[in-house]
Design an enzyme around this catalytic site. Sequence first.
Site, PDB file in Angstrom:
ATOM      1  CE  LYS A  32      -3.899   2.196   2.364  1.00  9.49           C
ATOM      2  NZ  LYS A  32      -3.039   4.119   2.194  1.00  9.49           N
ATOM      3  CD  GLU A  33       4.910   1.730   4.185  1.00 12.43           C
ATOM      4  OE1 GLU A  33       4.627   2.946   5.063  1.00 12.43           O
ATOM      5  OE2 GLU A  33       5.048   1.162   4.516  1.00 12.43           O
ATOM      6  CG  PHE A  34       5.146   0.474  -4.718  1.00 10.38           C
ATOM      7  CD1 PHE A  34       6.911   0.451  -4.367  1.00 10.38           C
ATOM      8  CD2 PHE A  34       4.767   0.273  -5.659  1.00 10.38           C
ATOM      9  CE1 PHE A  34       8.207   0.458  -5.506  1.00 10.38           C
ATOM     10  CE2 PHE A  34       5.477   0.103  -6.581  1.00 10.38           C
ATOM     11  CZ  PHE A  34       7.131   0.057  -7.242  1.00 10.38           C
ATOM     12  CG  ASP A  35      -0.283   0.088  -4.737  1.00 12.13           C
ATOM     13  OD1 ASP A  35       0.746  -0.491  -5.468  1.00 12.13           O
ATOM     14  OD2 ASP A  35      -0.821  -1.140  -4.716  1.00 12.13           O
ATOM     15  CG  LEU A  81      24.367 -20.430 -27.335  1.00 17.50           C
ATOM     16  CD1 LEU A  81      24.073 -21.253 -25.312  1.00 17.50           C
ATOM     17  CD2 LEU A  81      26.012 -20.314 -27.018  1.00 17.50           C
ATOM     18  CD  GLU A 110      25.829 -18.292 -18.317  1.00 15.56           C
ATOM     19  OE1 GLU A 110      24.633 -18.091 -18.919  1.00 15.56           O
ATOM     20  OE2 GLU A 110      27.041 -17.524 -17.828  1.00 15.56           O
ATOM     21  CE  LYS A 112      19.414 -23.680 -24.829  1.00 19.47           C
ATOM     22  NZ  LYS A 112      18.108 -23.121 -24.567  1.00 19.47           N
ATOM     23  CG  ASP A 114      11.798 -23.685 -22.259  1.00 20.88           C
ATOM     24  OD1 ASP A 114      12.666 -22.401 -23.658  1.00 20.88           O
ATOM     25  OD2 ASP A 114      11.145 -23.600 -22.571  1.00 20.88           O
ATOM     26  NE  ARG A 133      18.923 -15.972 -31.518  1.00 21.39           N
ATOM     27  CZ  ARG A 133      18.759 -16.556 -32.918  1.00 21.39           C
ATOM     28  NH1 ARG A 133      17.995 -16.591 -33.591  1.00 21.39           N
ATOM     29  NH2 ARG A 133      20.271 -16.775 -33.496  1.00 21.39           N
ATOM     30  CD  GLU A 169      16.037 -16.953 -23.158  1.00 15.68           C
ATOM     31  OE1 GLU A 169      14.983 -17.639 -23.656  1.00 15.68           O
ATOM     32  OE2 GLU A 169      16.717 -16.218 -23.495  1.00 15.68           O
ATOM     33  CE1 TYR A 221      21.898 -14.546 -22.644  1.00 14.72           C
ATOM     34  CE2 TYR A 221      19.601 -15.233 -21.819  1.00 14.72           C
ATOM     35  CZ  TYR A 221      20.524 -15.414 -22.506  1.00 14.72           C
ATOM     36  OH  TYR A 221      20.148 -15.182 -23.731  1.00 14.72           O
ATOM     37  CE  LYS A 308      18.383 -26.958 -25.399  1.00 12.26           C
ATOM     38  NZ  LYS A 308      16.996 -26.887 -26.942  1.00 12.26           N
ATOM     39  CB  CYS A 403       5.283 -37.458 -55.610  1.00 13.54           C
ATOM     40  SG  CYS A 403       5.389 -35.538 -55.639  1.00 13.54           S
ATOM     41  CB  CYS A 406       3.250 -33.475 -58.357  1.00 13.73           C
ATOM     42  SG  CYS A 406       5.557 -35.269 -58.723  1.00 13.73           S
ATOM     43  CB  CYS A 421       9.062 -35.767 -55.234  1.00 10.48           C
ATOM     44  SG  CYS A 421       8.635 -35.179 -57.387  1.00 10.48           S
ATOM     45  CB  CYS A 427       6.826 -31.232 -57.496  1.00  9.57           C
ATOM     46  SG  CYS A 427       5.940 -32.778 -55.780  1.00  9.57           S
TER      47      CYS A 427
END
Length: 665
Positions: A32-35, A81, A110, A112, A114, A133, A169, A221, A308, A403, A406, A421, A427
């Site tokens: 409340k003080e912040f607001d 990477l 570090e 990673k 997501d 990016r 990220e 990072y 990963k 195919c 075609c 093909c 095609c």
Amino acid sequence: MTAKEKIDRLRAELHQHNYNYYVLNAPEISDKEFDDKMHELQNLEKEHPEYQDENSPTMRVGSDLNKNFTQVAHKYPMLSLGNTYSENEVTDFYDRVKKTLNEDFEICCELKYDGTSISLTYEDGKLIRAVTRGDGEKGDDVTDNVKTIRTIPLVLHGNYPRSFEIRGEILMPWESFEMLNREREAREEPLFANPRNAASGTLKSQNSAVVASRKLDAYLYYLLGEELPCDGHYENLQMAGSWGFKISEHTKKASSLEEVFEYINYWDTERKNLPVATDGIVLKVNSLRQQKNLGFTAKSPRWAIAYKFQAERALTRLNKVSYQVGRTGAVTPVANLDPVQLSGTVVKRASLHNADIIEGLDLHIGDMVYVEKGGEIIPKITGVDKNARGMLLGEKVRFITHCPECGNRLIRYEGEAAHYCPNETACPPQIKGRIEHFISRKAMNIDGLGPETVDMFYRLGLIKDTADLYDLKADDIKNLDRMGEKSAENIINGIAASKEVPFERVLFALGIRFVGETVAKKIAKSFTDIEELINTDLENLKNIDEIGEKIAQSIITYFSNPFNRELVGRLKAAGLQLFRKEEDLSGYTDKLTGQSIVISGVFTHHSRDEYKELIEKNGGKNVGSISAKTSFILAGENMGPAKLEKAQKLGVKIMSEDEFLTLIS
């Protein structure tokens, strides 16, 4: 106290309280003080617009005004990477670094995260730009949206460089993600598949008030700039934390491969207890000097790698197999499945790769199959639960012979797993695929065109190949479905602008098999124009660095086809840059013509990649191993002992960095 003094005091207090709450998790005042302080500042700024500041804490609230994004070029390219999925590959990476540097080094480990990558630029302690990016060379300016993320400082404190860039990220925490999807479900809106998609979609919202409401988070990072405080990447991150950035407390330095694996094994399990999504570990050589000497490949740095975590696996039913034809004619089988949840997304389709994979799995329609995400990205079938087979088992899956688009009989080249093909010129998916590749960002980068538009133009007979694009007129397309006058003009202007795309990208855009971005650059540096390339022979192509028999033969085959030669002639007549410009040739000499040069060791004045470029610019050829044909070795400090011994044995000259620079002036 004047209004200006009150505004400055409130801004300073709110910046500090925001940092205490969101970064340190140690609030000193109540919500409340912040607001109350925020409302007081908002009212004062409204009364005194002359004191407006783009980095005021009130910018955190966002605006209801829509704003289109502009594209901004990255000062330093944002490369992806290289990924690895096994401990053996991590060991290979570590050993390559050890062999190349031939000196002690540390690895920064570090998590990673997501999310969606962001680049933040600060000048004089203030955030001036936030860019996505994008394609790695340029991205969208999303500064207004990023200012609403409370863990990203608008104003820094401490002893920071005058100008620098910091990357990280942007994430949506699991708690915020689940709350957002509950709200969307109540409104009968489509749900986000995972936190990464939700964060990315939110960041691209044109309403920054919406971004502010979704409680995004950010971890930083990577620091870049000319005046960084330390040579150590880890040490720079700790400094950035003292300036007000949220840096992961879980980052750690490792001095041995054993310590790297300890970190990986710990987080493989413990990551599931984190408040945000992670999908792996990033390993970086810590020293910036050593990073520079290790350099980059065309796509990624040699000094970093992403490990990963092992893919999750789910069991579901195979309903049918369909087949897709790509732009090269390669036919890919696709499994159509009962929907199943996997790594945060709903999976309905998975790749079966090729005929050998299908045969090896002994697949039948109706089988219960195991689905994984390769690196938690691309779904694939990895096995069949044969114990689940019943009396009503469907027919055995056999790879098609013709195919699906075609009807031409498929062929399989010796030594390749894929079926193709051969009907390149008639095609439909091959033709549309080549056009889509041609207009893509890394090729001709034609604004306003996408797969749906290409498909519509093709179906209506407006285009049959890439050269037809340059015959289009705004009047031809402005009355088409979902196409107004403005959209038509944008497309025509984008096509016209593509005539300025340089030679190397036009070569890549042609879609010659095995000719990617890097090979296209090598070719563009080796031939003055397309005619010289068309008329060259196999041996001449094989003499170009990194071009072997397979690539060279593919180029010869492409230009031996009368259809492709006619197409190139039409593109040339349309005004495309099928030649090297004078500025592309500037700085080139013949001082090293006919010389094969090996690079070894750690350098002071330039990175290894920069020396490779200098060798090529002066007519020399980079080779990877020493032989009797090697002209000389460009040697830095800590040259590998095996190379040194071989050079002495063969009598190959060893040239220092300074001697080399003198040689090429």
